[in-house]
Scaffold this active site. Structure first.
Site, short mmCIF file in Angstrom:
data_model
loop_
_atom_site.label_atom_id
_atom_site.label_comp_id
_atom_site.label_asym_id
_atom_site.label_seq_id
_atom_site.Cartn_x
_atom_site.Cartn_y
_atom_site.Cartn_z
N LYS A 12 126.75 85.08 54.66
CA LYS A 12 128.18 85.40 54.58
C LYS A 12 128.57 86.48 55.61
O LYS A 12 129.56 86.33 56.31
CB LYS A 12 128.54 85.91 53.17
N ARG A 32 115.34 90.06 57.32
CA ARG A 32 116.58 90.59 57.91
C ARG A 32 116.41 92.04 58.36
O ARG A 32 115.82 92.85 57.66
CB ARG A 32 117.68 90.50 56.84
N ARG A 80 118.87 90.39 42.47
CA ARG A 80 120.22 90.11 42.98
C ARG A 80 120.59 88.65 42.73
O ARG A 80 121.73 88.33 42.42
CB ARG A 80 120.29 90.43 44.48
N ARG A 137 117.26 96.82 54.91
CA ARG A 137 117.98 97.32 53.74
C ARG A 137 117.01 97.52 52.58
O ARG A 137 116.13 96.69 52.36
CB ARG A 137 119.06 96.30 53.33
N ARG A 197 132.92 89.24 43.08
CA ARG A 197 131.60 88.86 42.58
C ARG A 197 131.60 88.66 41.08
O ARG A 197 130.56 88.34 40.50
CB ARG A 197 130.60 89.94 42.93
P1 AMP Z 1 125.84 92.68 49.81
O1 AMP Z 1 125.82 93.51 51.04
O2 AMP Z 1 127.10 91.90 49.67
O3 AMP Z 1 124.61 91.84 49.66
O4 AMP Z 1 125.82 93.71 48.57
C1 AMP Z 1 124.74 94.61 48.36
C2 AMP Z 1 124.85 95.27 47.00
O5 AMP Z 1 126.07 96.02 46.92
C3 AMP Z 1 124.91 94.32 45.80
O6 AMP Z 1 123.62 93.93 45.37
C4 AMP Z 1 125.63 95.20 44.77
O7 AMP Z 1 124.77 96.19 44.24
C5 AMP Z 1 126.65 95.92 45.63
N1 AMP Z 1 127.92 95.15 45.76
C6 AMP Z 1 128.47 94.68 46.92
N2 AMP Z 1 129.64 94.05 46.69
C7 AMP Z 1 129.84 94.12 45.34
C8 AMP Z 1 130.85 93.64 44.48
N3 AMP Z 1 131.91 92.95 44.95
N4 AMP Z 1 130.72 93.89 43.14
C9 AMP Z 1 129.67 94.59 42.65
N5 AMP Z 1 128.66 95.05 43.41
C10 AMP Z 1 128.74 94.82 44.76
#
Ligand code: AMP
Length: 214
Positions: free
Chosen positions: A13, A127, A171, A160, A88
């Protein structure tokens, strides 16, 4: 135009959102990137994200909404946005509908990016992200020309903390329990277009572009 790039962790994404910015002339809104920036700046809000993110859990809705509400007020998001990693949960989707409604906008399309769990783990554990400009590499599929350094800005590449396999599995569980039901929410509104997220970066970008233009 308001587009949601939807899919499990590792679907691509973030990578694809960055490729679509210039084509759609709207910014990427990535709650994950925004949270990592808050964390890196050591703000109080950032500290509150830390425990959830490092455990692979979702950050509580109320904290997320505050971030998105602020971001949507910025001038560059006046004509729309590419949402990546948001919403989410169903409450986040309902809140986004209300926020957009107040701006006399609505989600135009939800692009659902499909990929298997094995492929997700392979992509995520390989990554590496540039700490300087955010460019995303993969140790095998798109390695940087000089090891450990970004080709765009020379920045350091880092993994990360939540990209380790055990956190990725957590996740994924969060995704199945809380996020996957959004396909029903948006499907009922006739907004979901499914694309195969496996293939070359250019092929996947082309599929998403077609989905958005439909
Ligand atoms: P991402 O970079 O989108 O993979 O997000 C990494 C982490 O950030 C996730 O595993 C959550 O802990 C947190 N996170 C990111 N976006 C959201 C969201 N919209 N709602 C809740 N937690 C989020």
């Amino acid at each position: 135009m308001d587009v949601i790039l939807f899919g499990p962790p590792g679907a691509g994404k973030g990578t694809q959102a960055k490729r679509l910015i210039s084509q759609l002339s709207v910014p990427q809104i990535s709650t994950g990137d925004m949270m990592r920036a808050e964390r890196a700046s050591g703000t109080d809000l950032g500290k509150r994200f830390e425990s959830f993110m490092s455990a692979g859990k979702l950050v509580p809705d109320a904290l997320v909404l505050e971030l998105v509400e602020q971001r949507l007020k910025a001038e560059d998001a006046e004509a729309g946005a590419i949402f990546d990693g948001y919403p989410r949960t169903i409450p986040q989707a309902e809140a986004l509908d209300s926020m957009l409604d107040r701006l006399e906008r609505k989600i135009d399309v939800v692009v659902s990016m499909e990929i298997s769990l094995a492929e997700q783990i392979d992509r995520i554990t390989g990554r590496r992200t540039c700490v300087g400009c955010g460019h995303i590499y993969h140790v095998r599929y798109s390695p940087p020309p000089s090891e450990g350094r970004c080709a765009n800005c020379g920045g350091e590449l880092s993994q990360r903390k939540d990209d380790l396999e055990e956190v990725v599995r957590k996740r994924h569980e969060e995704y199945l329990a809380n996020t996957a039901p959004l396909l029903g929410y948006y499907g009922a509104k006739g907004l979901v277009v499914t694309v195969n997220a496996v293939g070359s970066l250019d092929d996947v970008t082309a599929r998403i572009r077609d989905a958005v233009a439909r």
